[in-house]
Design a protein around this motif. Structure first.
Motif, PDB file in Angstrom:
ATOM      1  N   ARG A  36       0.860  -1.187   0.000  1.00 17.53           N
ATOM      2  CA  ARG A  36       0.000   0.000   0.000  1.00 17.53           C
ATOM      3  C   ARG A  36       0.898   1.239   0.000  1.00 17.53           C
ATOM      4  N   LYS A  37       1.350   1.614  -1.218  1.00 12.87           N
ATOM      5  CA  LYS A  37       2.327   2.698  -1.341  1.00 12.87           C
ATOM      6  C   LYS A  37       1.734   4.056  -1.003  1.00 12.87           C
ATOM      7  N   THR A  38       0.418   4.195  -1.190  1.00  9.02           N
ATOM      8  CA  THR A  38      -0.208   5.501  -0.956  1.00  9.02           C
ATOM      9  C   THR A  38      -0.573   5.717   0.512  1.00  9.02           C
ATOM     10  N   MET A  39      -0.378   4.701   1.353  1.00 12.43           N
ATOM     11  CA  MET A  39      -0.755   4.840   2.758  1.00 12.43           C
ATOM     12  C   MET A  39       0.295   5.668   3.494  1.00 12.43           C
ATOM     13  N   ALA A  40      -0.139   6.757   4.079  1.00 19.42           N
ATOM     14  CA  ALA A  40       0.779   7.652   4.787  1.00 19.42           C
ATOM     15  C   ALA A  40       0.830   7.271   6.265  1.00 19.42           C
ATOM     16  N   MET A  41       2.032   6.923   6.741  1.00 20.26           N
ATOM     17  CA  MET A  41       2.233   6.598   8.152  1.00 20.26           C
ATOM     18  C   MET A  41       3.104   7.674   8.787  1.00 20.26           C
ATOM     19  N   SER A  42       2.709   8.093   9.975  1.00 17.49           N
ATOM     20  CA  SER A  42       3.522   9.074  10.685  1.00 17.49           C
ATOM     21  C   SER A  42       4.821   8.423  11.161  1.00 17.49           C
ATOM     22  N   GLN A  43       5.797   9.246  11.473  1.00 20.12           N
ATOM     23  CA  GLN A  43       7.091   8.731  11.931  1.00 20.12           C
ATOM     24  C   GLN A  43       6.931   7.953  13.229  1.00 20.12           C
ATOM     25  N   GLU A  44       6.007   8.374  14.071  1.00 20.32           N
ATOM     26  CA  GLU A  44       5.786   7.667  15.329  1.00 20.32           C
ATOM     27  C   GLU A  44       5.194   6.280  15.081  1.00 20.32           C
ATOM     28  N   GLU A  45       4.254   6.183  14.143  1.00 25.57           N
ATOM     29  CA  GLU A  45       3.674   4.877  13.819  1.00 25.57           C
ATOM     30  C   GLU A  45       4.704   3.954  13.190  1.00 25.57           C
ATOM     31  N   LYS A  46       5.551   4.505  12.313  1.00 25.07           N
ATOM     32  CA  LYS A  46       6.594   3.686  11.700  1.00 25.07           C
ATOM     33  C   LYS A  46       7.574   3.177  12.760  1.00 25.07           C
ATOM     34  N   LYS A  47       7.891   4.015  13.719  1.00 32.56           N
ATOM     35  CA  LYS A  47       8.818   3.606  14.771  1.00 32.56           C
ATOM     36  C   LYS A  47       8.201   2.502  15.626  1.00 32.56           C
ATOM     37  N   LEU A  48       6.939   2.655  15.980  1.00 27.76           N
ATOM     38  CA  LEU A  48       6.279   1.632  16.796  1.00 27.76           C
ATOM     39  C   LEU A  48       6.165   0.317  16.023  1.00 27.76           C
ATOM     40  N   THR A  49       5.836   0.402  14.718  1.00 29.81           N
ATOM     41  CA  THR A  49       5.746  -0.808  13.902  1.00 29.81           C
ATOM     42  C   THR A  49       7.103  -1.483  13.781  1.00 29.81           C
ATOM     43  N   ALA A  50       8.176  -0.688  13.657  1.00 28.95           N
ATOM     44  CA  ALA A  50       9.522  -1.258  13.530  1.00 28.95           C
ATOM     45  C   ALA A  50       9.899  -2.038  14.786  1.00 28.95           C
ATOM     46  N   TYR A  51       9.614  -1.497  15.966  1.00 23.05           N
ATOM     47  CA  TYR A  51       9.937  -2.224  17.193  1.00 23.05           C
ATOM     48  C   TYR A  51       9.033  -3.447  17.360  1.00 23.05           C
TER      49      TYR A  51
END
Length: 634
Positions: A402-417
């Protein structure tokens, strides 16, 4: 709409116009004519006031000398005409209006009836599916006789199900040479039931039997027998077998037979409904008083548990041929069949792809080859390379990016952990499947995913493997708590909790992995009501036992949570490395994760691929096959 149907409707429109024309009065009455009594009319004729007269039946109308129109009634046409002629009045005589001939009268009365009958005929024809036979075509069979002159399918086109082919080869040999079996007193099975998951090639196998034997092949779906009128299904069964007898030896293939072959008397009402009458007729035709020599019935279903026992007894479906999911060798053969018409690059290895797709059915593999070809065409390539197959496999297994889905930096960080916790626990616990790939790119309904893929096909799982799986499942939630604190955890672990609870409950109630409950199956009452089971089945779990089950499920899930907490606490620095790597590269393979923990950064060869992202090195490992599924952070 076909030209024939348009012509029929046009005919009825013309009939309607004809009826309207017949009912229309052909002669218009004079406008504002003065009605004269006959005595007055005679007086005015004798007085010379009438200019002209027209006699039509018993009516006389015309114009006076002052220009005003008149109309009167004459008792006799002859006497009126003689009187007018003697007075020197211009006289003309017309036929009586409004009285059509006998033929027109008959047609006018019959045409409305014919119109209604024709409309009823068309409605019945449409309701019967547009097939031949008109209104009486309800009871005709919808079975199609396939002509294999073009697109003939043989056993060469069917791969990965060698055991099923051997079972059906006897049917082919019998159709080719019946004397080979009959002189030894053997009888060929009257029917074969193909059982297996969706997409394993049951229908294709049946077509291959007909193609190998080179005999007529009737095909019909189980739902084609069922109709809104009572008795139609049974009539269609009779008609189908009559057609088959005329073309014997032949094969009748009934796809999705569970639509008509379910348990009789099932459901709350039971009863002798239309479907049961159809099934009764099918049972009689398959093995009744009349012999059906040379007619072999092949049926396919993925729900053999709902079929009526009378349908499965010897003499009807003598054999149940299991068409299961292919193993690694079967997958390789299936891929080679579907790759025949696809131009491949030199680096494409069907065996490597087969190793990476355990649990795939034949339809899944066909879809995989097609998706790879579409990707290559989209990228403007003349050959399909191994990279397209790897990308297509990720798309099929994990969903579209889903290339058009915009994730905030905080959400990306939480998903990464979160995904880093899954991956690190999976790399630590014993007896678990290797990590194939970890990504924080949203795919399908997941914000991120860690894929664990088995190295070979698995048929069973050990206690240690299941306990390790519980720890891996809880790794995402534990990582969120360790890094962000309990007050900042999210609902991203909802699917993880569901998967862990489901696995723990199966361990306790089905697989006997609880010392307190022993080696007893505690199945819950989850049967389908309309199969006739749930009504009469009693619940075999007491309230006290249910509480013990809940406690044991909680104990297993808590153990997984504690084990994940221990691992991630001890390897906190490695968790930071994996999470930062996922934030930087977004997608990491299993080998890259191991190198990243050792301090070795991934090497990206191609920085400019078609979707603007770094290309993940392909790993010739395997695909999803473990239970439960990969744990996405939703």
């Amino acid at each position: 709409m076909k030209i024939r149907d348009l012509a029929i409707w046009g005919f009825f429109v013309l009939v309607f116009i004809t009826i309207f024309s017949l009912n229309k009065h052909p002669v218009a009455q004079p406008q504002a004519a003065t009605s004269l009594p006959y005595s007055t009319f005679v007086a005015e004729v004798n007085g010379g006031q009438i200019k002209n007269a027209t006699i039509s039946g018993d009516k006389v109308h015309g114009e006076k000398k002052d220009g005003s129109p008149y109309v009167s009634v004459a008792p006799s046409k002859d006497s009126a005409s003689d009187m007018l002629l003697k007075a020197g009045v211009q006289v003309s005589i017309e036929d009586e209006p409004g009285r059509p001939s006998f033929l027109m009268t008959v047609l006018g009365n019959l045409l409305p009836l014919l119109l209604m009958l024709g409309l009823w005929f068309l409605v019945m024809r449409q309701m019967s599916g547009g097939k031949g036979g008109g209104a009486m075509g309800f009871g005709k069979s919808k079975a199609k006789l396939l002509n294999e002159a073009k697109g003939r399918v043989t056993f060469e086109d069917v791969a990965g199900i060698d055991e099923a082919r051997e079972e059906l080869q006897e049917i082919v040999d019998f159709l080719k040479d019946p004397q080979k079996f009959q002189r030894l007193g053997g009888k060929i099975p009257k029917g074969a039931l193909l059982v297996g998951p969706p997409g394993t090639g049951k229908t294709l196998t049946a077509r291959a039997v007909a193609g190998e034997a080179n005999v007529p092949f009737f095909t019909i779906s189980g739902s084609d027998f069922v109709e809104m009128f009572v008795g139609v299904g049974a009539s269609r069964v009779r008609d189908m077998f009559e057609q088959a007898k005329k073309n014997a030896p032949c094969i009748i293939f009934i796809d999705e037979i569970d639509a008509v072959g379910r348990h009789r008397g099932a459901g709350l009402g039971g009863g002798n409904d239309e479907r049961e009458q159809t099934l009764n007729q099918l049972l009689v035709e398959m093995d009744g008083f009349e012999a059906n020599e040379g007619i072999i019935i092949i049926a396919a279903t993925n729900r053999p548990d709902v079929l009526d026992p009378a349908l499965l007894r010897p003499g009807r479906f003598d054999r149940q041929v299991v068409v299961g999911l292919p193993d690694i060798n079967g997958r390789e053969k299936i891929l080679k069949v579907h790759m025949r018409k696809t131009p491949l690059a030199s680096d494409v290895d069907a065996k490597v792809i087969a190793r990476g797709t355990p649990g795939f059915s034949g339809a899944d593999l066909m879809n995989l080859v097609n998706e790879a070809a579409l990707l290559a065409a989209r990228r403007g390539m003349r050959l399909v390379t191994m990279k397209e197959f790897e990308d297509a496999k990720d798309k099929v297994m994990m969903g579209v990016e889903r290339k058009t889905m915009a994730m905030s930096q905080e959400e990306k960080k939480l998903t990464a952990y979160h995904e880093g916790g899954h991956a690190l626990v999976a790399l630590t616990v014993p007896n678990t499947d290797p990590v194939h790939k970890a990504t924080i790119i949203p795919r399908g309904r997941a914000l991120g995913m860690v894929m664990q893929l088995p190295e070979s096909d698995k048929l069973s799982f050990s206690y240690q493997q299941m306990m390790s799986r519980l720890a891996v499942i809880m790794g995402g939630r534990v990582a969120e708590e360790l890094v962000f604190g309990k007050d900042a955890i999210t609902s991203g672990a909802s699917s993880d909790i569901e998967a862990g609870t489901r696995l723990a409950r199966n361990m306790v109630t089905r697989w006997g992995f609880s010392d307190k409950l022993g080696k007893v199956a505690y199945g819950e009452n989850q049967e389908e009501v309309f199969l006739g089971h749930s009504v009469s089945r009693t619940q075999n779990i007491s309230e006290a036992t249910a509480q013990i089950i809940d406690a044991e499920v909680r104990r297993l899930v808590d153990w997984g949570y504690q084990e994940a907490t221990r691992i991630l606490t001890e390897r906190r620095e490695d968790l930071e490395s994996v999470a930062k790597g996922l934030l930087e590269y977004e997608t990491l393979s299993g080998d890259e994760l191991k190198d990243l923990i050792k301090g070795i950064k991934p090497i990206r060869e191609d920085k400019d691929n078609d979707d603007g992202r770094d290309v993940t090195p392909t790993v010739p490992t395997v695909s999803k096959g473990g239970d439960p599924a990969p744990t996405p952070a939703e």
